[in-house]
Design a protein around this motif. Structure first.
Motif, PDB file in Angstrom:
ATOM      1  N   ARG A 179     -28.890  11.991  -0.334  1.00  0.00           N
ATOM      2  CA  ARG A 179     -27.774  11.057  -0.080  1.00  0.00           C
ATOM      3  C   ARG A 179     -27.019  10.713  -1.356  1.00  0.00           C
ATOM      4  N   ASN A 180     -27.733  10.564  -2.461  1.00  0.00           N
ATOM      5  CA  ASN A 180     -27.069  10.236  -3.725  1.00  0.00           C
ATOM      6  C   ASN A 180     -26.163  11.363  -4.202  1.00  0.00           C
ATOM      7  N   ILE A 181     -26.455  12.565  -3.801  1.00  0.00           N
ATOM      8  CA  ILE A 181     -25.655  13.708  -4.235  1.00  0.00           C
ATOM      9  C   ILE A 181     -24.609  14.081  -3.188  1.00  0.00           C
ATOM     10  N   LEU A 182     -24.990  14.107  -1.922  1.00  0.00           N
ATOM     11  CA  LEU A 182     -24.125  14.665  -0.883  1.00  0.00           C
ATOM     12  C   LEU A 182     -23.304  13.641  -0.109  1.00  0.00           C
ATOM     13  N   LYS A 183     -23.807  12.466   0.114  1.00  0.00           N
ATOM     14  CA  LYS A 183     -23.140  11.369   0.833  1.00  0.00           C
ATOM     15  C   LYS A 183     -23.062  11.563   2.345  1.00  0.00           C
ATOM     16  N   ALA A 184     -22.609  12.691   2.855  1.00  0.00           N
ATOM     17  CA  ALA A 184     -22.430  12.894   4.297  1.00  0.00           C
ATOM     18  C   ALA A 184     -23.792  13.050   4.974  1.00  0.00           C
ATOM     19  N   PRO A 185     -24.059  12.251   6.016  1.00  0.00           N
ATOM     20  CA  PRO A 185     -25.371  12.303   6.680  1.00  0.00           C
ATOM     21  C   PRO A 185     -25.754  13.690   7.196  1.00  0.00           C
ATOM     22  N   GLU A 186     -24.795  14.411   7.738  1.00  0.00           N
ATOM     23  CA  GLU A 186     -25.126  15.742   8.268  1.00  0.00           C
ATOM     24  C   GLU A 186     -25.476  16.724   7.148  1.00  0.00           C
ATOM     25  N   ASP A 187     -24.850  16.593   5.992  1.00  0.00           N
ATOM     26  CA  ASP A 187     -25.189  17.442   4.850  1.00  0.00           C
ATOM     27  C   ASP A 187     -26.582  17.099   4.319  1.00  0.00           C
ATOM     28  N   CYS A 188     -26.891  15.807   4.316  1.00  0.00           N
ATOM     29  CA  CYS A 188     -28.218  15.368   3.873  1.00  0.00           C
ATOM     30  C   CYS A 188     -29.297  15.900   4.801  1.00  0.00           C
ATOM     31  N   GLU A 189     -29.063  15.814   6.092  1.00  0.00           N
ATOM     32  CA  GLU A 189     -30.028  16.304   7.073  1.00  0.00           C
ATOM     33  C   GLU A 189     -30.247  17.814   6.909  1.00  0.00           C
ATOM     34  N   GLU A 190     -29.178  18.544   6.705  1.00  0.00           N
ATOM     35  CA  GLU A 190     -29.291  19.990   6.480  1.00  0.00           C
ATOM     36  C   GLU A 190     -30.078  20.269   5.209  1.00  0.00           C
ATOM     37  N   CYS A 191     -29.817  19.491   4.174  1.00  0.00           N
ATOM     38  CA  CYS A 191     -30.529  19.659   2.908  1.00  0.00           C
ATOM     39  C   CYS A 191     -32.025  19.402   3.088  1.00  0.00           C
ATOM     40  N   LEU A 192     -32.372  18.367   3.852  1.00  0.00           N
ATOM     41  CA  LEU A 192     -33.787  18.074   4.097  1.00  0.00           C
ATOM     42  C   LEU A 192     -34.457  19.214   4.862  1.00  0.00           C
ATOM     43  N   ASN A 193     -33.792  19.725   5.868  1.00  0.00           N
ATOM     44  CA  ASN A 193     -34.355  20.857   6.615  1.00  0.00           C
ATOM     45  C   ASN A 193     -34.532  22.073   5.715  1.00  0.00           C
ATOM     46  N   ASP A 194     -33.541  22.323   4.867  1.00  0.00           N
ATOM     47  CA  ASP A 194     -33.646  23.432   3.913  1.00  0.00           C
ATOM     48  C   ASP A 194     -34.802  23.206   2.935  1.00  0.00           C
ATOM     49  N   THR A 195     -35.010  21.939   2.557  1.00  0.00           N
ATOM     50  CA  THR A 195     -36.116  21.607   1.655  1.00  0.00           C
ATOM     51  C   THR A 195     -37.449  21.965   2.286  1.00  0.00           C
ATOM     52  N   TYR A 196     -37.652  21.539   3.519  1.00  0.00           N
ATOM     53  CA  TYR A 196     -38.925  21.817   4.179  1.00  0.00           C
ATOM     54  C   TYR A 196     -39.151  23.319   4.348  1.00  0.00           C
ATOM     55  N   PHE A 197     -38.091  24.044   4.643  1.00  0.00           N
ATOM     56  CA  PHE A 197     -38.179  25.498   4.766  1.00  0.00           C
ATOM     57  C   PHE A 197     -38.528  26.132   3.412  1.00  0.00           C
ATOM     58  N   ALA A 198     -37.873  25.656   2.349  1.00  0.00           N
ATOM     59  CA  ALA A 198     -38.136  26.191   1.013  1.00  0.00           C
ATOM     60  C   ALA A 198     -39.565  25.890   0.564  1.00  0.00           C
ATOM     61  N   VAL A 199     -40.053  24.696   0.870  1.00  0.00           N
ATOM     62  CA  VAL A 199     -41.436  24.344   0.523  1.00  0.00           C
ATOM     63  C   VAL A 199     -42.394  25.242   1.302  1.00  0.00           C
ATOM     64  N   TRP A 200     -42.119  25.442   2.575  1.00  0.00           N
ATOM     65  CA  TRP A 200     -42.949  26.313   3.415  1.00  0.00           C
ATOM     66  C   TRP A 200     -43.042  27.710   2.803  1.00  0.00           C
ATOM     67  N   ASN A 201     -41.924  28.226   2.310  1.00  0.00           N
ATOM     68  CA  ASN A 201     -41.907  29.569   1.733  1.00  0.00           C
ATOM     69  C   ASN A 201     -42.501  29.619   0.325  1.00  0.00           C
ATOM     70  N   ALA A 202     -42.452  28.522  -0.401  1.00  0.00           N
ATOM     71  CA  ALA A 202     -42.900  28.528  -1.795  1.00  0.00           C
ATOM     72  C   ALA A 202     -44.393  28.279  -1.959  1.00  0.00           C
ATOM     73  N   ILE A 203     -44.972  27.477  -1.110  1.00  0.00           N
ATOM     74  CA  ILE A 203     -46.356  27.042  -1.309  1.00  0.00           C
ATOM     75  C   ILE A 203     -47.372  28.180  -1.374  1.00  0.00           C
ATOM     76  N   PRO A 204     -47.342  29.193  -0.528  1.00  0.00           N
ATOM     77  CA  PRO A 204     -48.366  30.232  -0.687  1.00  0.00           C
ATOM     78  C   PRO A 204     -48.338  30.905  -2.054  1.00  0.00           C
ATOM     79  N   GLU A 205     -47.188  30.889  -2.696  1.00  0.00           N
ATOM     80  CA  GLU A 205     -47.075  31.486  -4.027  1.00  0.00           C
ATOM     81  C   GLU A 205     -47.550  30.509  -5.111  1.00  0.00           C
TER      82      GLU A 205
END
Length: 185
Positions: free
Chosen positions: A34-60
């Protein structure tokens, strides 16, 4: 849930790890986005992307500080999204924060060497640990989390002039510190 157990869920490829991450760190990551993007829909997309990125990064990887790991991913994704969205328009808070640091750590295109970037990261980290906790906290709130001056004042109880003078002094000290360590500004 403890971070080690949470990371264990990722290693087991258990999808409940995503929900547990959202429960435990969704507020922190949402605040960063929110501090970077401001728009709620952009923040929600960023959070979903975060969880996906964490899912892909953790086994490594097996991060030692999961909160920092997740925060860094969120911040990087939000900055990339902000860069994409701001081709024609700018987020004034983030632009101001980054411009303030521009005199200390200019992002020149010449610095492509990853080892040099890591060295600069270590130097900045060492600099921050030499500062008092309150100065370090104000600096990180402003330049990592992109908190506004007002939000920093509210969180710390400091006046606006005190926060601004602390940040100015820290930027000057950081510039001098980087130069003393041989970093070309």
């Amino acid at each position: 849930m403890e971070d080690t157990a949470l990371i264990g869920l990722y290693w087991q490829r258990d999808e409940t790890a995503i929900e547990a991450t959202a429960t435990k760190y969704g507020g922190l990551c949402g605040s960063i986005a929110r501090n970077i993007l401001k728009a709620p829909e952009d923040c929600e997309e960023c959070l979903n992307d975060t969880y996906f990125a964490v899912w892909n990064a953790i086994p490594e990887q097996r991060p030692s500080r999961f909160s920092v790991f997740v925060s860094r991913i969120t911040r990087n994704l939000a900055l990339k999204k902000w860069e994409y969205l701001s081709a024609a328009k700018r987020n004034p808070a983030a632009v101001v924060s980054l411009e303030e640091l521009g005199d200390c750590v200019s992002g020149t295109d010449d610095v492509e060497d990853e080892m040099e970037n890591r060295r600069i990261e270590r130097i900045i980290d060492a600099f921050l640990w030499e500062q008092s906790r309150e100065k370090r906290d104000v600096f990180i709130r402003r330049y990592w989390y992109f908190d506004s001056i007002g939000a920093i004042c509210e969180a710390t109880g400091f006046s606006e002039s005190k926060v601004k003078s602390m940040l100015l002094a820290m930027r000057r000290k950081l510039r001098d510190y980087l130069e003393s360590e041989g970093v070309e500004i």
